[in-house]
Design a protein around this motif. Structure first.
Motif, PDB file in Angstrom:
ATOM      1  N   ARG A  53      -7.869   9.168   8.287  1.00  0.00           N
ATOM      2  CA  ARG A  53      -6.584   9.399   7.642  1.00  0.00           C
ATOM      3  C   ARG A  53      -6.766   9.662   6.149  1.00  0.00           C
ATOM      4  O   ARG A  53      -6.135  10.551   5.587  1.00  0.00           O
ATOM      5  CB  ARG A  53      -5.695   8.177   7.856  1.00  0.00           C
ATOM      6  CG  ARG A  53      -4.248   8.530   7.684  1.00  0.00           C
ATOM      7  CD  ARG A  53      -3.375   7.556   8.385  1.00  0.00           C
ATOM      8  NE  ARG A  53      -3.416   6.295   7.656  1.00  0.00           N
ATOM      9  CZ  ARG A  53      -2.645   5.265   7.982  1.00  0.00           C
ATOM     10  NH1 ARG A  53      -1.839   5.342   9.006  1.00  0.00           N
ATOM     11  NH2 ARG A  53      -2.714   4.160   7.284  1.00  0.00           N
ATOM     12  N   THR A  58      -5.147  -5.198  -3.328  1.00  0.00           N
ATOM     13  CA  THR A  58      -4.200  -5.731  -2.350  1.00  0.00           C
ATOM     14  C   THR A  58      -4.933  -6.196  -1.105  1.00  0.00           C
ATOM     15  O   THR A  58      -4.692  -7.295  -0.587  1.00  0.00           O
ATOM     16  CB  THR A  58      -3.181  -4.636  -1.971  1.00  0.00           C
ATOM     17  OG1 THR A  58      -2.571  -4.158  -3.155  1.00  0.00           O
ATOM     18  CG2 THR A  58      -2.129  -5.181  -1.037  1.00  0.00           C
ATOM     19  N   GLU A  82       2.743  -0.687   8.912  1.00  0.00           N
ATOM     20  CA  GLU A  82       1.304  -0.851   8.692  1.00  0.00           C
ATOM     21  C   GLU A  82       1.020  -1.818   7.547  1.00  0.00           C
ATOM     22  O   GLU A  82       0.038  -2.558   7.583  1.00  0.00           O
ATOM     23  CB  GLU A  82       0.663   0.503   8.413  1.00  0.00           C
ATOM     24  CG  GLU A  82       0.536   1.322   9.676  1.00  0.00           C
ATOM     25  CD  GLU A  82       0.157   2.758   9.403  1.00  0.00           C
ATOM     26  OE1 GLU A  82      -0.857   3.187   9.949  1.00  0.00           O
ATOM     27  OE2 GLU A  82       0.875   3.427   8.633  1.00  0.00           O
ATOM     28  N   GLU A 115      -5.110  -0.558  -4.286  1.00  0.00           N
ATOM     29  CA  GLU A 115      -5.147  -0.768  -2.836  1.00  0.00           C
ATOM     30  C   GLU A 115      -6.241  -1.764  -2.470  1.00  0.00           C
ATOM     31  O   GLU A 115      -6.043  -2.675  -1.667  1.00  0.00           O
ATOM     32  CB  GLU A 115      -5.406   0.568  -2.118  1.00  0.00           C
ATOM     33  CG  GLU A 115      -5.556   0.394  -0.617  1.00  0.00           C
ATOM     34  CD  GLU A 115      -6.217   1.587   0.064  1.00  0.00           C
ATOM     35  OE1 GLU A 115      -5.973   2.721  -0.374  1.00  0.00           O
ATOM     36  OE2 GLU A 115      -6.964   1.356   1.032  1.00  0.00           O
ATOM     37  N   ARG A 119      -5.796  13.084   4.163  1.00  0.00           N
ATOM     38  CA  ARG A 119      -4.858  13.025   3.056  1.00  0.00           C
ATOM     39  C   ARG A 119      -5.227  14.012   1.958  1.00  0.00           C
ATOM     40  O   ARG A 119      -4.390  14.501   1.220  1.00  0.00           O
ATOM     41  CB  ARG A 119      -4.895  11.602   2.501  1.00  0.00           C
ATOM     42  CG  ARG A 119      -3.612  11.146   1.916  1.00  0.00           C
ATOM     43  CD  ARG A 119      -3.629   9.643   1.836  1.00  0.00           C
ATOM     44  NE  ARG A 119      -2.722   9.050   2.791  1.00  0.00           N
ATOM     45  CZ  ARG A 119      -2.699   7.763   3.091  1.00  0.00           C
ATOM     46  NH1 ARG A 119      -3.578   6.958   2.558  1.00  0.00           N
ATOM     47  NH2 ARG A 119      -1.824   7.302   3.937  1.00  0.00           N
ATOM     48  N   LEU A 135       0.860  -1.185   0.000  1.00  0.00           N
ATOM     49  CA  LEU A 135       0.000   0.000   0.000  1.00  0.00           C
ATOM     50  C   LEU A 135       0.893   1.230   0.000  1.00  0.00           C
ATOM     51  O   LEU A 135       1.734   1.389   0.874  1.00  0.00           O
ATOM     52  CB  LEU A 135      -0.894   0.033   1.236  1.00  0.00           C
ATOM     53  CG  LEU A 135      -1.901  -1.097   1.391  1.00  0.00           C
ATOM     54  CD1 LEU A 135      -2.877  -0.760   2.509  1.00  0.00           C
ATOM     55  CD2 LEU A 135      -2.669  -1.342   0.108  1.00  0.00           C
ATOM     56  N   ASN A 136       0.709   2.079  -0.992  1.00  0.00           N
ATOM     57  CA  ASN A 136       1.481   3.325  -1.040  1.00  0.00           C
ATOM     58  C   ASN A 136       1.067   4.203   0.122  1.00  0.00           C
ATOM     59  O   ASN A 136       0.013   4.027   0.693  1.00  0.00           O
ATOM     60  CB  ASN A 136       1.194   4.082  -2.338  1.00  0.00           C
ATOM     61  CG  ASN A 136       1.551   3.251  -3.534  1.00  0.00           C
ATOM     62  OD1 ASN A 136       2.529   2.500  -3.491  1.00  0.00           O
ATOM     63  ND2 ASN A 136       0.753   3.358  -4.592  1.00  0.00           N
ATOM     64  N   ARG A 137       1.884   5.174   0.442  1.00  0.00           N
ATOM     65  CA  ARG A 137       1.539   6.191   1.439  1.00  0.00           C
ATOM     66  C   ARG A 137       1.263   5.576   2.806  1.00  0.00           C
ATOM     67  O   ARG A 137       0.659   6.190   3.670  1.00  0.00           O
ATOM     68  CB  ARG A 137       0.289   6.986   1.008  1.00  0.00           C
ATOM     69  CG  ARG A 137       0.397   7.603  -0.375  1.00  0.00           C
ATOM     70  CD  ARG A 137      -0.875   8.271  -0.749  1.00  0.00           C
ATOM     71  NE  ARG A 137      -1.995   7.334  -0.757  1.00  0.00           N
ATOM     72  CZ  ARG A 137      -3.217   7.648  -1.086  1.00  0.00           C
ATOM     73  NH1 ARG A 137      -3.501   8.888  -1.421  1.00  0.00           N
ATOM     74  NH2 ARG A 137      -4.170   6.759  -1.073  1.00  0.00           N
ATOM     75  N   THR A 138       1.640   4.307   2.978  1.00  0.00           N
ATOM     76  CA  THR A 138       1.397   3.621   4.236  1.00  0.00           C
ATOM     77  C   THR A 138       2.725   3.034   4.687  1.00  0.00           C
ATOM     78  O   THR A 138       3.453   2.481   3.872  1.00  0.00           O
ATOM     79  CB  THR A 138       0.361   2.498   4.015  1.00  0.00           C
ATOM     80  OG1 THR A 138      -0.798   3.080   3.430  1.00  0.00           O
ATOM     81  CG2 THR A 138      -0.013   1.824   5.294  1.00  0.00           C
TER      82      THR A 138
END
Ligand code: ATP
Ligand code: MG
Lengths: 238, 402
Positions: B11, B312, A117, B309, B15, A110-113
């Protein structure tokens, strides 16, 4: 229903994974590609299998099918005797959640994570409480030598580091089966050997079945069995 | 798990602060306008009700009729007589007080101060019926009323104009050409909801007014106060019948006088504000829906942006339900944050508006709760479709996205 009962009853005598004449065809008409052309494969509990083969030979496609993310176009896939083709999408999600760990060829972090995490993610879906989750994720990160990088996001990590985060994420839940699509593809030889030692330990001590795709014969040597793919079919094994 | 999902949603919203706030703007405006309208509406109603209470409790007002005759001429019904007031007092049951009254525009002069105001003549009953309290000094004595003495009680505006900070009790003022002794000052009532200054008048005994100022024996109105718990409508009806009889109005002919009951005015006012509130609430509801569509739109964009995301998460063990919840919670958090901002903004706007319109600020917790519930509901309703779209993604397809 009847069918499933029989499968459950017989499961003790079934191999962990059994593919029978599995095909996977992408696209239709002119764009039609047969990625898998009839795979028969049997993997027992506790094995460490290496899958080798040329680029485009269908290794990743096969891993996706084995990991219950993709379904075969035809043929059957029995996991512990259960016909995966009969399971619903949610049941397959539960298989992935509680039985499988997956290292993707493209990492899919997961990007930005943060790395931490990312590694915690499978434990979140297993409903593991936050404290234990963090401890286990840090442990997995330190096993791949990244405990000092847990705050960093994938964009702040090198390719090799990202790959190790992906590995930690697959291993953190101590799955029944670990699928690893080229887990050492981006690592130097020293790191690669470290990762292979880790996988071997995982396989031997935790009794976790490992199915790994690799191009590197040196890495394949760590496996107990090697399977060679060629043009969507199994060419041989040793 | 829900808490984790909530934190994750916060969050995601942080963002994209700019985008999130623009998205929530529709909800903010919708909620704020509902709060402002309902609060100001309630304030206006409270103000009107209070004002009418000030005018006098259970007040009924009788005066000669007025209508347009042929050629647009202004016709006035026969004036009322003192005997009318006496008849009402003796023949209508359940009354607290009856006050015949007349008034006239006049100049009040004290020293070199000159103030143009009006003078009202009536009895002490007027104080009860019209709810006037003495702030300083005393009311009329029986002999002052009977004897038509030249004594007066000042409205607080007149007192201020003529005397400033000086004590007026015992002073002599002139109303027109006649001298009056000031014996009291009324406690101020302030502006009425119609914008007139209620405190701008001088009060004298009715007999004094009739004899020395107007020179007439008639009165311009009779004020009646009914007992508490008595239907003013019924009293009004009885007075109408009595007056028709006294004025010999034949059956089928219209009244040449008018009896008004304050309850009617209150009801009319409340109804008007009620209709207005409903109408404006409908407008606010529309803006909530538009806000909801904004949320749906941005959530759809977000689902597309975050396809990988989602893939995933699904590949790693999220079920459809988990992904659905993640996006639904995000939409609801977004819309309820908008709702909270809208509530705060609305309350601030309503209190400013209340000050500007000089109506009381009536805090209604009910409408705040409803507004919040609505913003949550908007999040659920408009977040559901994008969330379901995310949840139904195929993991492999999603991972391959872009
Ligand atoms: N989504 C897809 N649509 C169409 N064709 C696909 C798709 N995914 C894979 N293929 C094709 O299927 C074949 C097998 O692909 P696969 O990714 O399994 O190869 P691979 O053995 O993993 O190769 P590599 O070693 O390069 O990773 C290839 O010819 C590829 O072009
Ligand atoms: Mg591959």
């Amino acid at each position: 229903m009847e069918n499933k009962k029989i499968n459950n009853f017989e499961s003790s005598r079934h191999p962990l994974i059994e593919l029978a004449n599995v095909t996977r065809i992408y696209g239709t008409g002119d764009a039609r590609v047969s990625a898998l052309k009839g795979i028969d494969l049997c993997i027992e509990n506790g094995e460490f299998v290496a899958i080798m083969g040329a680029s485009g030979s269908g290794k990743s496609t096969c891993m996706n099918v084995l990991g219950c993310m993709d379904t075969p176009t035809s043929g059957s896939y029995l996991f512990e005797g259960i016909d995966v083709g009969l399971l619903s999408g949610n049941q397959r999600a539960l298989l992935r959640r509680y039985y499988f760990g997956f290292v993707f060829q493209g990492f899919n972090l997961l990007n930005r994570t943060s790395a931490l995490e990312n590694v915690e993610l499978p434990l979140i879906y297993r409903r593991i409480p936050a404290g234990e989750r963090k401890a286990r994720a840090l442990e997995a990160l330190s096993a791949v030598g990244l405990d000092n990088r847990w705050k960093h996001t994938p964009a702040e990590l090198s390719g090799g580091q990202q790959q190790r985060v992906a590995l930690a994420r697959a291993m953190v839940s101590k799955p029944e089966v670990l699928f690893a699509d080229e887990p050492t593809g981006n690592l130097d030889s020293v790191r690669s050997l470290e990762v292979m030692d880790l996988l071997t330990e995982f396989n031997k001590i935790n009794k976790i079945t490992i199915i790994m795709v690799t191009h590197d014969p040196e890495m394949a040597k760590y496996a107990t069995r090697q399977i060679i793919f060629r043009d969507g079919m199994i060419q041989g094994s040793k | 798990m829900l808490w984790e999902t909530f934190l994750l949603a916060l969050r995601e919203i942080r963002r994209n602060v700019m985008r999130s706030s623009l998205t929530a703007l529709g909800i903010i405006i919708g909620v704020a306008s509902v709060i402002i309208m309902v609060t100001l509406g309630a304030g206006a109603t409270a103000k009107v009700t209070a004002d009418i209470g000030e005018l006098g409790k259970n007040l009924i007002h009788i005066r000669p009729g007025q209508w347009h005759g042929p050629g647009g001429a202004h016709i006035r019904g026969n004036p009322l007589e003192l005997s009318d007031a006496a008849a009402i007092e003796h023949q209508i049951p359940d009354l607290i007080a009856v006050a015949p009254a007349s008034n006239k525009a006049i100049h009040a002069i004290y020293g070199n101060q000159n103030w143009s105001t009006s003078v009202t003549g009536s009895t002490n009953a007027f104080l009860i019926v019209r709810n006037w309290e003495i702030g300083m000094g005393r009311k009329f004595s029986e002999s002052e009323i009977k004897g038509g003495k030249s004594v007066c009680i000042l409205g607080s505006t007149v007192k201020k104009q003529l005397f400033g900070g000086e004590n007026p009790i015992g002073a002599m003022i002139r109303l027109g050409r006649i001298s009056f002794k000031v014996i009291g000052v009324f406690r101020p009532k302030g502006q009425s909801s119609f914008g007139t200054d209620q405190d701008d008048f001088v009060f004298i005994p009715l007999k004094t007014l009739q004899r020395r100022i107007t020179g007439k024996t008639t009165v311009s109105s009779i004020f009646v106060s009914a007992m508490d718990g008595v239907s003013t409508k019924k009293v009004k009806k009885e007075i109408e019948l009595l007056m028709r009889e006294r004025r010999h109005i034949k059956q089928g002919k219209e009244d040449d006088f008018r009896v008004m009951d304050m309850q009617e005015i209150v009801n009319m006012m409340t109804r008007t504000t009620g209709v207005l509130t409903a109408l404006l609430s409908a407008v606010a509801a529309v803006s909530l829906v538009v806000g909801g569509i904004g949320i749906m739109n941005i959530m759809l964009v977000s689902v597309t942006e975050r396809t990988r995301e989602i893939g995933t998460r699904l590949a790693i063990g999220a079920m459809e339900r988990d992904v659905l919840m993640q996006f639904l919670v995000e939409a609801v958090v977004l819309s309820s944050l908008g709702g909270i901002c809208g509530i705060l903004l609305g309350l601030a706007g309503a209190s400013a508006g209340a000050r500007a319109l000089s109506v009381p600020f009536v805090f209604k917790p009910g409408i705040v709760a409803i507004a919040f519930a609505f913003s949550v509901a908007v999040g659920i309703i408009f977040g559901y479709f994008p969330a379901r779209k995310a949840a139904r993604l195929d993991p492999i397809e999603a991972l391959r996205h872009e």
